[in-house]
Design an enzyme around this catalytic site. Structure first.
Site, PDB file in Angstrom:
ATOM      1  N   HIS A   1       0.783  -2.702   5.926  1.00  0.00           N
ATOM      2  CA  HIS A   1       1.422  -3.213   7.038  1.00  0.00           C
ATOM      3  C   HIS A   1       2.232  -2.269   7.783  1.00  0.00           C
ATOM      4  O   HIS A   1       2.135  -0.874   7.234  1.00  0.00           O
ATOM      5  CB  HIS A   1       2.209  -4.386   6.798  1.00  0.00           C
ATOM      6  CG  HIS A   1       3.171  -4.205   5.556  1.00  0.00           C
ATOM      7  ND1 HIS A   1       4.171  -3.339   5.659  1.00  0.00           N
ATOM      8  CD2 HIS A   1       3.100  -4.622   4.292  1.00  0.00           C
ATOM      9  CE1 HIS A   1       4.728  -3.481   4.500  1.00  0.00           C
ATOM     10  NE2 HIS A   1       4.292  -4.278   3.853  1.00  0.00           N
TER      11      HIS A   1
ATOM     12  N   HIS B   1       4.390   0.229   5.498  1.00  0.00           N
ATOM     13  CA  HIS B   1       3.599   1.299   5.010  1.00  0.00           C
ATOM     14  C   HIS B   1       3.275   2.466   5.862  1.00  0.00           C
ATOM     15  O   HIS B   1       3.511   3.607   5.435  1.00  0.00           O
ATOM     16  CB  HIS B   1       2.143   0.883   4.423  1.00  0.00           C
ATOM     17  CG  HIS B   1       2.467  -0.061   3.152  1.00  0.00           C
ATOM     18  ND1 HIS B   1       2.026  -1.418   3.200  1.00  0.00           N
ATOM     19  CD2 HIS B   1       2.671  -0.100   1.985  1.00  0.00           C
ATOM     20  CE1 HIS B   1       2.035  -2.002   2.238  1.00  0.00           C
ATOM     21  NE2 HIS B   1       2.563  -1.409   1.443  1.00  0.00           N
TER      22      HIS B   1
ATOM     23  N   GLN C   1       2.223  -2.655 -13.697  1.00  0.00           N
ATOM     24  CA  GLN C   1       3.376  -3.206 -12.857  1.00  0.00           C
ATOM     25  C   GLN C   1       3.730  -4.743 -12.887  1.00  0.00           C
ATOM     26  O   GLN C   1       4.353  -5.111 -12.181  1.00  0.00           O
ATOM     27  CB  GLN C   1       3.951  -2.362 -11.969  1.00  0.00           C
ATOM     28  CG  GLN C   1       2.882  -2.486 -10.942  1.00  0.00           C
ATOM     29  CD  GLN C   1       3.409  -1.595  -9.581  1.00  0.00           C
ATOM     30  OE1 GLN C   1       3.175  -0.227  -9.711  1.00  0.00           O
ATOM     31  NE2 GLN C   1       4.225  -1.990  -8.637  1.00  0.00           N
TER      32      GLN C   1
ATOM     33  N   LEU D   1       8.731  -6.814   6.278  1.00  0.00           N
ATOM     34  CA  LEU D   1       7.307  -6.757   6.129  1.00  0.00           C
ATOM     35  C   LEU D   1       6.852  -6.499   4.291  1.00  0.00           C
ATOM     36  O   LEU D   1       7.554  -5.827   3.666  1.00  0.00           O
ATOM     37  CB  LEU D   1       6.721  -5.715   6.781  1.00  0.00           C
ATOM     38  CG  LEU D   1       6.953  -6.172   8.336  1.00  0.00           C
ATOM     39  CD1 LEU D   1       6.142  -5.098   9.033  1.00  0.00           C
ATOM     40  CD2 LEU D   1       6.603  -7.405   8.693  1.00  0.00           C
TER      41      LEU D   1
HETATM   42  O1  PAF Z   1       5.899   0.060  -3.822  1.00  0.00           O
HETATM   43  C1  PAF Z   1       4.691   0.070  -4.088  1.00  0.00           C
HETATM   44  O2  PAF Z   1       3.739  -0.403  -3.697  1.00  0.00           O
HETATM   45  C2  PAF Z   1       4.549   0.376  -5.587  1.00  0.00           C
HETATM   46  O3  PAF Z   1       5.207  -0.167  -6.495  1.00  0.00           O
HETATM   47  C3  PAF Z   1       4.054   1.873  -5.851  1.00  0.00           C
HETATM   48  C4  PAF Z   1       5.323   2.604  -5.647  1.00  0.00           C
HETATM   49  C5  PAF Z   1       2.923   2.116  -5.045  1.00  0.00           C
HETATM   50  C6  PAF Z   1       3.619   1.881  -7.341  1.00  0.00           C
HETATM   51  O4  PAF Z   1       2.512   1.374  -7.668  1.00  0.00           O
END
Ligand code: PAF
Length: 292
Positions: free
Chosen positions: A34, A37, A61, A186
């Site tokens: 979005h 990013h 994660q 967002l």
């Molecule tokens: O912020 C994110 O989208 C994720 O935590 C990252 C930094 C790409 C690590 O997977």
């Protein structure tokens, strides 16, 4: 923009840029891009010759019962957006490529203290997964700079400490939160919200803004946070935390910290939203600071 899925051709391409003395910027993402990013890509573009984005939905994660399986995978539209913003290279590995030995025996990175509490208190192991994949990407790509959004404020603090502690020669750039017109930060997870939940969601940011004004006017933090927690719960949010911390995310100490940070995580249904705001306190007081 070239898309690579394997490590060997990634290293080969980056080697040519390094030999040419070019400055490399990294924008790690989990895709479903979005404007937040894309602001990272734009910021990276300003400070580097070569912008490398990564797209990897990192299983390490996500906790049990979280949205790893459901997380939107939108490679084609992500590629179009990155190309339109001048990204040079996309690295989109599979889970098997990044973790060939399997998740159970993967070497992991733990960043103490700053990973604890806040999101780390609820999402056990989350920041180990983030620190592990980010370390891996730093090793593979060896960027000069890397850009991360300030919406994930604790993540940014974890990554800054990781870079300091492991002596990565990488400049970490925090990029301000990008918000919808109604103030909602967002997030890829906003797409999970029903229309009623989406209509309610901006109240989180509004509540944080009201807290910031009240804190600036010298009202006791404990009173402000208690009232804000109640407001959020009555509006229909389920509060995970609403917490005042020092700017470096160490515990807030009245009398010491005139500059602080207010961070919140809430649920609307099963969707978890986070937000944060920088605050200034003219006369810090010793009231109770944690609620939720
Ligand atoms: O912020 C994110 O989208 C994720 O935590 C990252 C930094 C790409 C690590 O997977």
């Amino acid at each position: 923009m070239q898309t690579l899925h394997e490590i060997a051709p990634l290293r080969e391409r980056l080697r040519t840029h390094r030999l040419a003395g070019q400055r490399i910027a990294l924008v790690p993402t989990m895709g479903n891009l979005h404007e937040g990013h894309l602001a990272l890509v734009d910021r990276a573009r300003e400070s580097a010759d070569v912008v490398v984005a990564t797209l990897f939905v990192n299983p390490l994660q996500f906790g049990a019962g979280e949205d790893f399986g459901q997380y939107p995978r939108t490679l084609d539209s992500d590629r179009e957006r990155l190309t339109a913003h001048g990204c040079d290279l996309l690295f989109a590995p599979s889970v098997e490529t990044l973790y060939p030995g399997g998740l159970g025996t993967q070497t992991q990175v733990h960043v103490p203290n700053v990973s604890e509490g806040l999101c780390g208190g609820t999402r056990i192991g989350h920041f180990d997964g983030v620190a592990t994949v980010v370390s891996l990407l730093f090793h593979l790509i060896q960027p000069d700079i890397a850009c991360f959004g300030e919406k994930d404020f604790q993540q940014l603090a974890v990554i800054r400490k990781l870079v300091d502690d492991l002596h990565f020669p990488i400049e970490i750039i925090g990029v301000p939160i990008v918000r919808a017109a109604d103030g909602l930060a967002l997030s890829s997870r906003n797409g999970y919200l029903t229309s009623d939940q989406r209509a309610l969601a901006p109240a989180l940011q509004q509540t944080l803004a009201q807290c910031r004004s009240a804190l600036a006017s010298g009202e006791p933090p404990g009173t402000i946070l208690a009232a804000a927690s109640q407001t959020l719960e009555e509006a229909g949010f389920r509060l995970d935390y609403l917490e005042l911390r020092a700017r470096d995310l160490s515990p807030f100490e009245p009398g010491r910290d005139a500059e602080a940070h207010l961070l919140a995580a809430v649920y609307l249904g099963s969707t978890r939203l986070i937000d944060n705001v920088a605050v200034e306190l003219p006369q810090p007081s010793g009231a109770d600071l944690r609620h939720g």
